[in-house]
Write an enzyme that holds these catalytic residues in place. Structure first.
Site, PDB file in Angstrom:
ATOM      1  N   HIS A 186      27.133  58.249  21.353  1.00 13.67           N
ATOM      2  CA  HIS A 186      26.532  58.958  22.338  1.00 13.67           C
ATOM      3  C   HIS A 186      25.520  59.839  21.579  1.00 13.67           C
ATOM      4  CE1 HIS A 186      26.135  61.813  25.382  1.00 13.67           C
ATOM      5  NE2 HIS A 186      26.643  61.036  26.089  1.00 13.67           N
ATOM      6  N   GLY A 187      24.212  59.914  22.210  1.00 10.92           N
ATOM      7  CA  GLY A 187      22.981  60.654  21.582  1.00 10.92           C
ATOM      8  C   GLY A 187      22.528  59.875  20.426  1.00 10.92           C
ATOM      9  N   ASN A 206      24.275  49.875  25.644  1.00  9.35           N
ATOM     10  CA  ASN A 206      24.661  50.579  26.795  1.00  9.35           C
ATOM     11  C   ASN A 206      23.302  50.381  27.878  1.00  9.35           C
ATOM     12  OD1 ASN A 206      24.582  52.502  29.033  1.00  9.35           O
ATOM     13  ND2 ASN A 206      26.401  53.462  27.919  1.00  9.35           N
ATOM     14  N   GLY A 246      22.622  53.664  24.001  1.00  7.93           N
ATOM     15  CA  GLY A 246      22.048  53.224  25.280  1.00  7.93           C
ATOM     16  C   GLY A 246      20.511  53.928  25.428  1.00  7.93           C
ATOM     17  N   HIS A 247      20.643  55.114  25.674  1.00  6.12           N
ATOM     18  CA  HIS A 247      19.340  55.868  26.178  1.00  6.12           C
ATOM     19  C   HIS A 247      18.474  55.824  25.247  1.00  6.12           C
ATOM     20  CE1 HIS A 247      17.051  59.538  27.118  1.00  6.12           C
ATOM     21  NE2 HIS A 247      17.523  59.181  28.480  1.00  6.12           N
ATOM     22  N   GLU A 267      32.973  51.376  30.696  1.00  2.47           N
ATOM     23  CA  GLU A 267      33.320  52.829  30.725  1.00  2.47           C
ATOM     24  C   GLU A 267      33.618  53.369  31.930  1.00  2.47           C
ATOM     25  OE1 GLU A 267      29.896  54.771  29.074  1.00  2.47           O
ATOM     26  OE2 GLU A 267      29.961  53.934  27.124  1.00  2.47           O
ATOM     27  N   ARG A 313      26.143  56.647  40.211  1.00  2.00           N
ATOM     28  CA  ARG A 313      24.653  57.143  40.173  1.00  2.00           C
ATOM     29  C   ARG A 313      23.861  56.110  39.313  1.00  2.00           C
ATOM     30  NH1 ARG A 313      25.141  61.874  35.417  1.00  2.00           N
ATOM     31  NH2 ARG A 313      26.535  62.779  37.114  1.00  2.00           N
ATOM     32  N   HIS A 314      24.386  55.222  38.483  1.00  2.00           N
ATOM     33  CA  HIS A 314      23.515  53.928  37.928  1.00  2.00           C
ATOM     34  C   HIS A 314      24.058  52.929  38.178  1.00  2.00           C
ATOM     35  CE1 HIS A 314      26.125  55.245  34.659  1.00  2.00           C
ATOM     36  NE2 HIS A 314      25.191  56.258  34.148  1.00  2.00           N
ATOM     37  N   ARG A 327      30.453  54.896  36.928  1.00  2.00           N
ATOM     38  CA  ARG A 327      30.724  56.435  37.251  1.00  2.00           C
ATOM     39  C   ARG A 327      31.256  56.639  38.756  1.00  2.00           C
ATOM     40  NH1 ARG A 327      28.317  60.445  33.472  1.00  2.00           N
ATOM     41  NH2 ARG A 327      29.321  61.964  35.156  1.00  2.00           N
ATOM     42  N   GLU A 384      36.747  55.513  20.396  1.00  2.00           N
ATOM     43  CA  GLU A 384      35.386  55.612  20.014  1.00  2.00           C
ATOM     44  C   GLU A 384      34.985  57.322  19.858  1.00  2.00           C
ATOM     45  OE1 GLU A 384      32.610  53.812  22.783  1.00  2.00           O
ATOM     46  OE2 GLU A 384      30.969  55.226  22.510  1.00  2.00           O
ATOM     47  N   HIS A 410      28.818  51.782  32.578  1.00  2.00           N
ATOM     48  CA  HIS A 410      29.554  53.035  32.917  1.00  2.00           C
ATOM     49  C   HIS A 410      29.592  52.934  34.365  1.00  2.00           C
ATOM     50  CE1 HIS A 410      30.616  57.493  32.318  1.00  2.00           C
ATOM     51  NE2 HIS A 410      31.379  57.009  33.212  1.00  2.00           N
ATOM     52  N   THR A 435      25.525  63.705  31.463  1.00  2.05           N
ATOM     53  CA  THR A 435      25.830  62.498  30.640  1.00  2.05           C
ATOM     54  C   THR A 435      27.331  62.812  30.384  1.00  2.05           C
ATOM     55  OG1 THR A 435      25.644  60.792  29.030  1.00  2.05           O
ATOM     56  CG2 THR A 435      24.665  62.974  28.597  1.00  2.05           C
ATOM     57  N   THR A 436      28.141  61.943  29.733  1.00  2.00           N
ATOM     58  CA  THR A 436      29.457  62.110  29.506  1.00  2.00           C
ATOM     59  C   THR A 436      29.500  63.161  28.058  1.00  2.00           C
ATOM     60  OG1 THR A 436      29.837  59.951  29.696  1.00  2.00           O
ATOM     61  CG2 THR A 436      31.584  61.022  28.614  1.00  2.00           C
ATOM     62  N   ARG A 443      14.567  54.189  42.696  1.00  2.00           N
ATOM     63  CA  ARG A 443      13.905  53.873  43.680  1.00  2.00           C
ATOM     64  C   ARG A 443      14.504  52.963  44.784  1.00  2.00           C
ATOM     65  NH1 ARG A 443       8.086  53.038  43.167  1.00  2.00           N
ATOM     66  NH2 ARG A 443       7.411  54.984  42.552  1.00  2.00           N
ATOM     67  N   ASP A 457      23.260  51.472  31.386  1.00  2.00           N
ATOM     68  CA  ASP A 457      23.107  52.334  32.305  1.00  2.00           C
ATOM     69  C   ASP A 457      21.983  52.863  32.778  1.00  2.00           C
ATOM     70  OD1 ASP A 457      25.833  52.089  31.879  1.00  2.00           O
ATOM     71  OD2 ASP A 457      26.181  54.230  31.244  1.00  2.00           O
ATOM     72  N   HIS A 458      20.914  53.057  31.753  1.00  2.00           N
ATOM     73  CA  HIS A 458      19.726  53.679  32.142  1.00  2.00           C
ATOM     74  C   HIS A 458      18.702  52.644  32.613  1.00  2.00           C
ATOM     75  CE1 HIS A 458      21.171  57.597  31.465  1.00  2.00           C
ATOM     76  NE2 HIS A 458      21.832  57.097  30.345  1.00  2.00           N
TER      77      HIS A 458
END
Ligand code: PXP
Length: 239
Positions: free
Chosen positions: A192-193, A9, A214-215, A72, A51-52, A47, A153, A45, A102-103, A20, A11-12
């Site tokens: 997730h996480g 993922n 992802g993160h 997603e 946001r990303h 959203r 998932e 994702h 986050t989700t 920026r 996204d980040h």
């Protein structure tokens, strides 16, 4: 046992860019590096609040990805329009609340069968594999089977955030859900996480298909990439 696939993922990487309002990091390049390293797919994702990931990212990556695109999205007509236009390989339907970081929870598929059915059908009709991001809960798995999706998932956030006995309970719930999923004919992903430290306990789940992470990967990339990035800047300012 089959090897577990990794969906990365990104996204980040987009979060960093949006902070920026610039055009770097280049998501095409981030995705290409992830694919080169062995990712089986790239997860993004889109959203509702953008946001990303931006709409343009979805279109661009659709052209440049050499592996599978897993989009997603919430069950939202505006985002669905993009998904129907872009035709991702996979769509994972997730719940979304605007204020969340986050989700934060699983999709209540059991409580939204009628709302989800047309979306699932429209995506399936174009050949997109649909997945539902759900808590490891029998009712939700049964709802996924009733909707006829090929994948679920399992939300691993509660497991990732728990400690001690509670973590053991959450882990047991994931194992049990994976087993129920198998008996219902569902393919089981999870995410997730997840981090390199907490992912190991999931590896014995026999029918685990793909982990979407992802993160922690983007964060780790900063650590392992920092030395090179500073060396490159030093080379850029050398005179
Ligand atoms: N799977 C789903 C459905 C998600 O919504 C997310 C977060 O966007 C992830 C996996 C990845 O979670 P993390 O960034 O915590 O690894």
């Amino acid at each position: 046992m089959q090897p577990i696939l990794l969906g990365v993922n990104i996204d980040h990487a987009a979060t960093l860019r949006q902070a920026r309002g610039v055009d770097y990091p280049d998501l095409r390049e981030i995705a290409r590096l992830a694919e080169e390293a062995g990712a089986a797919g790239i997860t993004i994702h889109l959203r509702e609040d953008r946001r990303h990931i931006q709409d343009a990212d979805v279109y661009t990556l659709r052209k440049t990805l050499t592996t599978r695109m897993n989009l997603e999205m919430a069950n939202n007509p505006d985002v669905l329009r993009v998904a129907l236009d872009v035709v991702p390989d996979e769509v994972c339907l997730v719940p979304e609340r605007r204020q969340e970081l986050t989700t934060e929870g699983g999709l209540d598929a059991a409580g939204q069968l009628d709302a989800l059915r047309p979306t699932v059908q429209a995506l399936a009709a174009q050949g997109t594999h649909v997945s539902l991001f759900i808590a490891p809960d029998r009712r939700q798995l049964e709802a996924a089977a009733a909707l006829g999706v090929p994948y679920v998932e399992l939300h691993t956030g509660a497991y990732a955030n728990a400690t001690g006995d509670e973590r053991k309970r959450e882990l047991d719930a994931l194992f049990a859900a994976a087993e129920i999923g198998q008996t219902l004919g569902l393919r089981v992903n999870a995410g997730h996480g997840l981090t390199m430290a907490n992912v190991r306990a999931l590896l014995p789940i026999p029918n685990l298909d793909t982990l979407n992470i992802g993160h922690s990967i983007v964060a780790h990339a900063l650590t392992v990439g920092m030395k090179q990035a500073v060396a490159d800047m030093l080379a850029a300012i050398a005179r």
